[in-house]
Design a protein around this motif. Structure first.
Motif, PDB file in Angstrom:
ATOM      1  N   LYS A 314      48.066 -14.105  15.208  1.00 21.73           N
ATOM      2  CA  LYS A 314      47.151 -14.528  14.453  1.00 21.73           C
ATOM      3  C   LYS A 314      45.906 -14.319  15.791  1.00 21.73           C
ATOM      4  N   ASP A 315      45.181 -15.137  15.047  1.00 14.54           N
ATOM      5  CA  ASP A 315      43.672 -15.237  15.401  1.00 14.54           C
ATOM      6  C   ASP A 315      44.479 -16.461  16.064  1.00 14.54           C
ATOM      7  N   PHE A 316      43.434 -17.002  17.359  1.00 22.97           N
ATOM      8  CA  PHE A 316      43.796 -18.331  18.290  1.00 22.97           C
ATOM      9  C   PHE A 316      42.850 -18.896  18.258  1.00 22.97           C
ATOM     10  N   ILE A 317      42.927 -20.546  18.672  1.00 21.55           N
ATOM     11  CA  ILE A 317      42.341 -21.056  20.223  1.00 21.55           C
ATOM     12  C   ILE A 317      44.170 -21.642  21.024  1.00 21.55           C
ATOM     13  N   TRP A 318      43.493 -21.388  22.577  1.00 18.43           N
ATOM     14  CA  TRP A 318      44.157 -21.276  23.788  1.00 18.43           C
ATOM     15  C   TRP A 318      43.951 -21.767  24.406  1.00 18.43           C
ATOM     16  N   VAL A 319      44.310 -23.447  24.975  1.00 22.23           N
ATOM     17  CA  VAL A 319      43.672 -24.194  25.963  1.00 22.23           C
ATOM     18  C   VAL A 319      45.286 -23.909  27.202  1.00 22.23           C
ATOM     19  N   VAL A 320      44.348 -23.215  28.170  1.00 24.96           N
ATOM     20  CA  VAL A 320      45.048 -22.682  29.370  1.00 24.96           C
ATOM     21  C   VAL A 320      44.510 -23.747  31.021  1.00 24.96           C
ATOM     22  N   ARG A 321      45.424 -24.652  30.644  1.00 25.60           N
ATOM     23  CA  ARG A 321      45.147 -25.453  32.359  1.00 25.60           C
ATOM     24  C   ARG A 321      46.138 -25.337  33.563  1.00 25.60           C
TER      25      ARG A 321
END
Length: 466
Positions: A314-321
């Motif tokens: 899927k297209d995604f928005i991924w928050v990486v902290r």
């Protein structure tokens, strides 16, 4: 302590625990009280102040409501006793905690705030305090000064009910093996959990004692203020009132009080992406086509696990902290092909409420649960620790607005959790974003819950003040 005149507004002192998931909703709570004419003071430390100051400044600069000037929110800072607690300088928030030893010292440091708390109650005209449930001593402190204490924990009513019944009946004490299951006694639904998904008193006796202390302090307090709403936890609101017998006021979802881009861009840490850039990317996608991935502010995910997550297609928005070595795990060209990586704090509420977002892969912290549900977005639940496995039950089994990824181990560290493989993740995503009957039903229930919550929030824009 002399009482003020009746013409003066009520003055309430808010004292959140030193973690974003506790501070952000309590600041929202202070804004909600102040919007109804209450004078609010938020107590915190210098290092934690940046989580609150921008949203407080924005509220104060726009402090009019129905043409009336509102009391401003004050931020009162006290030193954090790092040296006395044995913590390194600058470690004043759970975000900075990196070892189990530091976590234990952070809990120990809580007791050292009794003296400055007492001093504020002695010197200021405070009518009531709303303190985090971690500050167990604040119940006795408030009583000594003749001030009402209300409890705020940042979790939902269901979690309160489960916690109370576990402490009351202690069903885990009879378990013999690691792979046993526990049926939580005395609840409206049959709630069955693996022993490995729960806080085990035999393995973490210090946290079990803290839970007992929090329960005792809550029972001595006037009641609970809960970031939840009736339609999400109706069975457990009634159970809490009738069986446990404590007062509870539901004031959530508090995230809905942030009603524009400016409110949400200042909520918590500084947003690490330009909202216009994020909005333009979302606008380019089809409705319901984007998977939003975020594991909260305190979660540590291994590189090996992150690689497995890139399986949905899927297209995604991924928050990486937090990762083991930057973004070395990221497949070459992935972001350019179909993703948007946010490195740091994300404008989560704005993202979830965009029509392009079709599902939320989440650790199931309570703030994320309420924010996802309020947006009408189905949840893919991947709990890690704290109340997250209990929250999973609300979302998946009781309200059926999400699916479980299959996590089985409660644990703060990476080495306590099994790897969840790509094919499992892909199937879970398909169960809420696919074309099947199950996915359609989950999406329909999520939209209906959103409709009921939003309708009630618009009709009842008030808070019962005591």
């Amino acid at each position: 302590m002399e009482k003020h005149s009746k013409a003066e507004p009520l003055h309430i002192l808010f004292f959140p625990f030193f973690a974003p998931g506790h501070m952000v909703p309590m600041v929202d709570l202070a804004k909600l009280f102040s919007s109804h004419g209450v004078k609010s003071t938020i107590l915190t430390t210098h290092a934690s102040a940046p989580l609150s100051q921008p949203t407080i400044d924005h509220f104060n600069s726009n402090s009019t409501h129905h043409h009336h000037l509102l009391p401003i929110i004050a931020l009162q800072l006290v030193p954090f006793p790092s040296a006395e607690a044995g913590l390194p300088p600058g470690v004043e928030n759970v975000v900075s905690v990196t070892t189990p030893e530091m976590r234990a010292k952070m809990i120990q440091a809580i007791s050292l705030f009794r003296q400055p708390f007492d001093q504020i109650l002695r010197e200021q005209l405070i009518d009531a305090v709303i303190t985090d449930n971690f500050f167990v001593w604040s119940s006795d402190a408030a009583a000594e000064f003749g001030v009402l204490r209300l409890v705020f924990s940042g979790s939902g009513v269901f979690n309160h009910c489960v916690g109370d019944n576990l402490l009351r009946y202690d069903p885990m004490s009879a378990l013999q093996t690691e792979d046993e299951t526990v049926v939580i006694p005395g609840l409206p639904h049959k709630i069955e959990m693996l022993r490995t998904q729960m806080l085990d008193p035999k393995k973490r006796p210090e946290l079990w004692k803290l839970a007992l202390d929090m329960r005792e302090a809550a029972e001595k307090s006037f009641g609970d203020v809960v970031n939840s709403f009736y339609d999400l936890e109706s069975h457990y609101v009634e159970h809490y009132r009738n069986f446990i017998g404590r007062r509870a006021w539901l004031v959530g979802p508090l995230s809905l009080y942030n009603r524009d881009v400016a409110d949400n861009s200042r909520r918590g840490n500084k947003v690490s992406i330009d909202w216009d850039e994020c909005l333009n990317w979302l606008d380019s996608k089809q409705p319901g086509s984007v998977l939003y991935v975020c594991f909260g502010t305190l979660s540590h995910i291994s590189n090996a696990q992150l690689r497995e997550i890139d399986a949905s297609g899927k297209d995604f928005i991924w928050v990486v902290r937090d990762t083991e070595g930057g973004l070395d795990w990221l497949p070459e060209g992935l972001e350019e092909r179909r993703g948007l990586i946010i490195r740091g704090w994300a404008p989560q509420i704005l993202i979830l409420n965009h029509t392009a977002v079709g599902a939320f892969l989440t650790h199931c912290g309570w703030n994320s649960c309420t924010e996802g549900v309020s947006a009408g977005v189905p949840l893919i639940i991947w709990p890690l620790f704290a109340d997250q496995f209990y929250n999973e039950k609300v979302v998946v089994e009781i309200e059926k607005v999400g699916v479980a990824i299959g996590a089985k181990e409660f644990g703060f560290s990476l080495d306590t959790r099994s790897l969840i493989m790509a094919d499992v993740i892909e199937k879970a995503v398909e169960r809420v974003m696919g074309e099947g009957e199950e996915a359609a039903a989950v999406r329909k229930r999520a939209r209906e819950l959103r409709r009921r919550r939003r309708g009630r929030w618009k009709r009842v824009d008030h808070l019962l003040l005591i």
